[in-house]
Design an enzyme around this catalytic site. Structure first.
Site, PDB file in Angstrom:
ATOM      1  N   GLY A  51       0.819  -1.202   0.000  1.00 50.31           N
ATOM      2  CA  GLY A  51       0.000   0.000   0.000  1.00 50.31           C
ATOM      3  C   GLY A  51       0.844   1.238   0.000  1.00 50.31           C
ATOM      4  O   GLY A  51       2.053   1.179  -0.212  1.00 50.31           O
TER       5      GLY A  51
ATOM      6  N   GLY B 122       3.594   0.967   2.781  1.00 52.89           N
ATOM      7  CA  GLY B 122       4.586  -0.090   2.851  1.00 52.89           C
ATOM      8  C   GLY B 122       3.997  -1.428   2.484  1.00 52.89           C
ATOM      9  O   GLY B 122       2.907  -1.512   1.913  1.00 52.89           O
TER      10      GLY B 122
ATOM     11  N   ASP C 240      -7.632   8.411   2.311  1.00 54.00           N
ATOM     12  CA  ASP C 240      -7.354   7.519   1.185  1.00 54.00           C
ATOM     13  C   ASP C 240      -8.390   6.395   1.120  1.00 54.00           C
ATOM     14  O   ASP C 240      -8.047   5.215   1.148  1.00 54.00           O
ATOM     15  CB  ASP C 240      -5.931   6.955   1.309  1.00 54.00           C
ATOM     16  CG  ASP C 240      -5.422   6.422  -0.020  1.00 54.00           C
ATOM     17  OD1 ASP C 240      -6.102   6.646  -1.047  1.00 54.00           O
ATOM     18  OD2 ASP C 240      -4.362   5.782  -0.036  1.00 54.00           O
TER      19      ASP C 240
END
Ligand SMILES: *[C@@H]1O[C@H](CO)[C@@H](O)[C@H](O)[C@H]1NC(C)=O
Ligand SMILES: *[C@@H]1O[C@H](CO)[C@@H](O)[C@H](O)[C@H]1NC(C)=O
Ligand SMILES: *[C@@H]1O[C@H](CO)[C@@H](O)[C@H](O)[C@H]1NC(C)=O
Ligand SMILES: *[C@@H]1O[C@H](CO)[C@@H](O)[C@H](O)[C@H]1NC(C)=O
Ligand SMILES: *[C@@H]1O[C@H](CO)[C@@H](O)[C@H](O)[C@H]1NC(C)=O
Ligand SMILES: *[C@@H]1O[C@H](CO)[C@@H](O)[C@H](O)[C@H]1NC(C)=O
Ligand SMILES: *[C@@H]1O[C@H](CO)[C@@H](O)[C@H](O)[C@H]1NC(C)=O
Ligand SMILES: *[C@@H]1O[C@H](CO)[C@@H](O)[C@H](O)[C@H]1NC(C)=O
Ligand SMILES: *[C@@H]1O[C@H](CO)[C@@H](O)[C@H](O)[C@H]1NC(C)=O
Length: 775
Positions: free
Chosen positions: A499, A502, A614
């Site tokens: 993602g 990481g 997000d």
């Protein structure tokens, strides 16, 4: 003596006459007609009948019923929600082997779902109506589609359910469901179509969760009711055997109109008696009383009561709930009434710490959005109407505060004398605020013991059984060492995702008992340990069923790792954009609502407001029950400065980010609302928000959705599945509101949830600005 012999002779004579009318084998060409002497086919012994059963005035249903008892108990109904059948319809076993309902004029309608043609049919003495082909194989049987009853010898198989009837005389779909789930659990729910994520509303379960995917309910001839697993093991007894299995006594199990399922025996005298029931508490079925009313027991019978200031919607049908003529929208001229010892569904939009009930009362009075508040365990939970699933509970009750309009002169409303439990509903006046009453109430509350309000009491798969984290588990984060996590993930071997922060690896802890997801943060700012811990604590305190849970973290040198619960079904993206995996319509509705609730929690209900920044299908994970959970929240602050929420850098993902990110405007919770709106469209349509391979006017999903909405052609947006048109329109309207260019026009998440649920009206949304032009 002579009389008895005479009676015997008479009876045998009668039974020979009946025997002449037996239709144990129904041949092709036979038919039934409601108002003639041939309106049903009997089983060989005359115990059961299949045919037209009178319902209401002048109407009929096609049903199977016990024919030998005075009270002709219906055990199966064909298409129970169809309109009543008029008397000029006939039921025919056609010469070409189909079982159909033939109206006086027009098309015949097939009753059986069998595709091959039958050569005979039979009403069996077991209560099963069967169609056979020419090889005497069973083509179709009524036992496989039970309605609200199973009889002895019949099974309720995994994946099927019984649904109660509307009333004793109306056999259409009622309000409660008994579901034999494929996870092995037998569970009772309200059957209403608004309870999408049903698991929250379960009110009874056999506790056999994880007993395998093919558990069935069985009822033997001796009245033994139990669950069998795939390999034929008895895994749970519901009722013990009642009588020897010589067949003299007949048994049935029915989910009754009141939501409780019971085992009945039929005595030789023709009376049904209850041998076992799932509960004796008639208030326990959720939804037994309608909105804004609560259930209380009087002489073991359930009675519905309205909230203070409310009246029954229909005085003659009190279970339909309560309403009131005045709307309390605002905070002026309002008072709060106190309603003690009642439990409600917790749909709070804000939970605040509150030292006493008076404090909570003021919090609600001064908040124009607050219409009611539940005070318990030093928490004040603000709610909006309608309140649901209310019931009186003397053991562990929060106190409800209900906002009312105007100054009520009466301060104490005495309930009818018949009420033996001494309920008290107090109306407290705001102007002469009685601190005394509040103090007394507070002391009473303190004295009345531990007020642990069991948030969401029922979870259909008992969490404690599975050893996973229960809802009431203390929220403590574990600090892991790097070595521990390296071992748990087998040297970071199995990568399960990647993602913006990481890489994610799968691992196991607790001696292989628990599967975890370890996220190795790669692009985060190198902040001090204390700041990192602070951020972790904020995330750790979040606690909602639609959020992926953080279990712990590791902060060692430059290593930053987060440990989450593992979501075995991966991300929503895996489902939405793969035709073979498309969620069905109900699942889509459920997913949309679950995510909305999760975002609402982040925005309004947790202690520190969290803007996700997000929201997109990749960040929605699906658990083993296909329940959607939001991942990656609360991490925005950890990103390196050039990626954080400065006015120049854009967090989030192209396609989902709100226009204000591009315009150097402050970013608020409304940015999440925008992303949610885009994703909602993707969920509805099961396609990406941008798809260059489609025709020009379909490329940008939001434009295409609005175009279809304007043209009234919403069905173009969804696949051929039968979808609920009204709900589709509602969801599209919500999505269009969410993606408004002006953040102020977008609704707050609370409103989004209410609109999706259908609780509030949705105005017609204005058109969105084109996605492409906003870049
Ligand atoms: C009724 O039909 C079944 C199945 O076709 C057959 O086995 C049986 O012999 C028939 N009984 C009578 C009395 O015709
Ligand atoms: C039904 O009634 C008709 C006339 O009303 C009679 O002819 C017929 O025999 C009756 N059938 C039975 C099975 O009793
Ligand atoms: C059949 O009965 C229904 C209801 O009584 C009536 O509306 C309908 O017109 C009837 N049809 C015919 C062909 O008689
Ligand atoms: C489930 O169990 C029933 C009864 O035990 C059996 O008849 C059926 O074949 C089983 N189904 C599967 C898919 O295993
Ligand atoms: C059925 O239950 C028995 C006894 O609890 C257990 O040993 C067996 O594994 C179960 N079978 C399945 C398929 O779960
Ligand atoms: C259920 O009851 C039967 C006796 O009726 C007993 O043999 C069996 O062990 C019981 N099963 C369970 C799971 O308790
Ligand atoms: C059936 O039960 C009712 C009420 O319980 C009772 O009044 C009636 O006498 C019973 N009838 C028979 C035949 O036992
Ligand atoms: C609400 O209005 C209905 C009719 O509009 C009336 O019958 C009822 O009494 C009213 N209730 C209250 C509490 O004023
Ligand atoms: C509040 O009550 C006062 C006096 O009864 C009245 O004058 C005023 O208009 C009311 N305000 C609202 C908003 O209803």
């Amino acid at each position: 003596m002579a009389t008895i012999i005479l009676l015997f002779l008479l009876l045998s004579a009668l039974s020979t006459i009946t025997a002449l009318q037996k239709y144990s084998n129904i041949t092709l060409g036979s038919s039934l007609s409601p108002k003639t002497n041939l309106s049903s086919w009997l089983s060989p012994s005359g115990k059961f009948a299949f045919g037209f059963y009178p319902q209401g005035e002048d109407g009929f249903i096609v049903a199977i019923w016990f024919a030998q008892v005075p009270e002709k108990t219906v055990i199966w109904t064909y298409n129970r929600d169809d309109p009543k059948i008029p008397s000029n319809v006939t039921l025919q076993m056609t010469t070409d082997g189909r079982l159909v309902l033939q109206p006086a004029e027009g098309q015949a309608k097939a009753i059986s779902t069998a595709t091959d043609s039958a050569s005979s049919a039979s009403m069996l003495d077991s209560g099963n109506f069967v169609l056979y082909n020419s090889d005497s194989d069973v083509l179709w049987e009524s036992f496989t589609s039970p309605t609200d009853t199973i009889v002895q010898g019949q099974r309720l198989l995994a994946g099927s359910a019984l649904v109660s009837s509307t009333s004793r005389t109306d056999h259409s779909t009622g309000r409660f469901m008994l579901s034999m789930q494929t996870d092995g659990n037998l569970v009772q729910y309200p059957a209403s179509d608004t309870a999408w994520d049903k698991s929250w509303y379960a009110y009874w379960s056999s506790g056999t969760y994880r007993a395998g995917d093919n558990v069935s309910v069985n009822l033997d001839k001796d009245g033994h009711l139990y669950l069998l697993n795939n390999t034929g093991f008895n895994i749970r007894n519901l009722s013990a055997a009642v009588s020897p299995s010589d067949g003299t006594i007949f048994y049935r199990m029915t989910i009754d109109v009141d939501g409780i399922f019971r085992l009945y025996s039929l005595s030789p005298r023709g009376n049904w008696s209850i041998k076992w029931s799932s509960t004796n508490d008639k208030c326990s079925p959720k939804g037994i009383c309608g909105l804004n009313s609560y259930c209380t027991l009087m002489d073991q019978e359930s009675v519905c009561r309205c909230l203070p200031g409310f009246d029954f919607v229909n005085q003659n049908q009190q279970m339909l709930g309560c309403g009131r003529n005045t709307t309390v929208d605002g905070c002026e001229n309002t008072t709060m009434s106190l309603l003690e010892n009642t439990v409600w569904e917790d749909e709070s939009y804000t939970i605040l710490s509150s030292t006493n009930i008076e404090d909570c009362r003021l919090m609600c009075l001064t908040d124009c959005n607050c219409q009611a508040a539940l005070f318990s365990n030093l928490k004040c939970r603000k709610q909006r109407f309608p309140l649901r699933f209310g019931r009186r509970d003397l053991s562990n009750p929060p106190t409800a505060l209900i906002k009312e309009v105007g100054i009520r002169k009466v301060t104490t409303t005495n309930e009818p004398k018949a009420n033996k439990q001494g309920e008290k509903v107090l109306g407290i006046e705001i102007l002469i605020t009685s601190v005394v009453i509040a103090t007394v109430a507070f002391i009473v509350l303190m004295v009345s013991g531990v007020l642990i309000y069991r948030h969401r009491v029922w979870v259909y798969h008992q969490l404690s059984d599975t050893g996973s984290i229960g809802l009431n588990e203390e929220i403590t984060l574990r600090s892991f060492t790097y070595l521990e996590l390296e071992k748990a993930t087998n040297g970071f071997r199995e990568e399960v995702g990647r993602g913006s922060f990481g890489t994610v690896f799968k691992g196991v802890i607790s001696n292989g008992e628990r599967i975890i997801a370890v996220k190795r943060l790669e692009r985060v700012v190198d902040e001090g340990e204390r700041e990192f811990r602070t951020e972790m604590r904020v995330i750790g305190r979040t606690h909602h069923k639609n959020l992926v849970r953080l279990l712990g973290y590791c902060h060692e040198g430059s290593n930053r790792l987060l440990v989450y619960e593992y979501m075995c079904n991966g991300s929503l993206e895996n489902f939405l954009f793969k035709p073979e995996k498309y969620p069905n319509w109900d699942e889509r509705v459920g997913i949309a609502l679950n995510i909305a609730r999760g975002v609402l929690y982040l925005h309004e209900e947790c202690e520190t407001q969290i803007i996700h920044c997000d929201i997109k299908p990749q960040n929605i994970l699906m658990d083993e029950f296909f329940c959607a959970k939001i991942a990656d929240f609360g991490l925005a602050k950890l990103l390196k400065p050039d990626q954080t929420r400065t006015f120049t850098g854009i967090r989030g993902t192209r396609g989902y980010v709100a226009p204000e990110w591009h315009r150097n405007l402050p970013v608020t919770v409304k940015a999440d609302v925008y992303s949610y709106g885009i994703m909602l469209m993707e969920i509805i349509c099961c396609r990406k928000s941008l798809d260059m391979e489609l025709q020009e006017d379909e490329i940008v999903l939001s434009d295409w959705v609005f175009q279809c909405f304007e043209e009234g052609e919403l069905s173009k947006l969804v696949d051929d599945q039968v979808v609920d048109k009204k709900r589709l329109e509602r969801m599209v309207k919500v999505a269009l509101w969410c993606i408004q260019d002006d953040p102020a026009l977008r609704p707050h998440m609370k409103k989004v949830v209410l609109m999706l649920e259908g609780t509030i009206e949705i105005p017609v949304p204005p058109g969105p600005t084109s996605f492409l032009s906003s870049i």
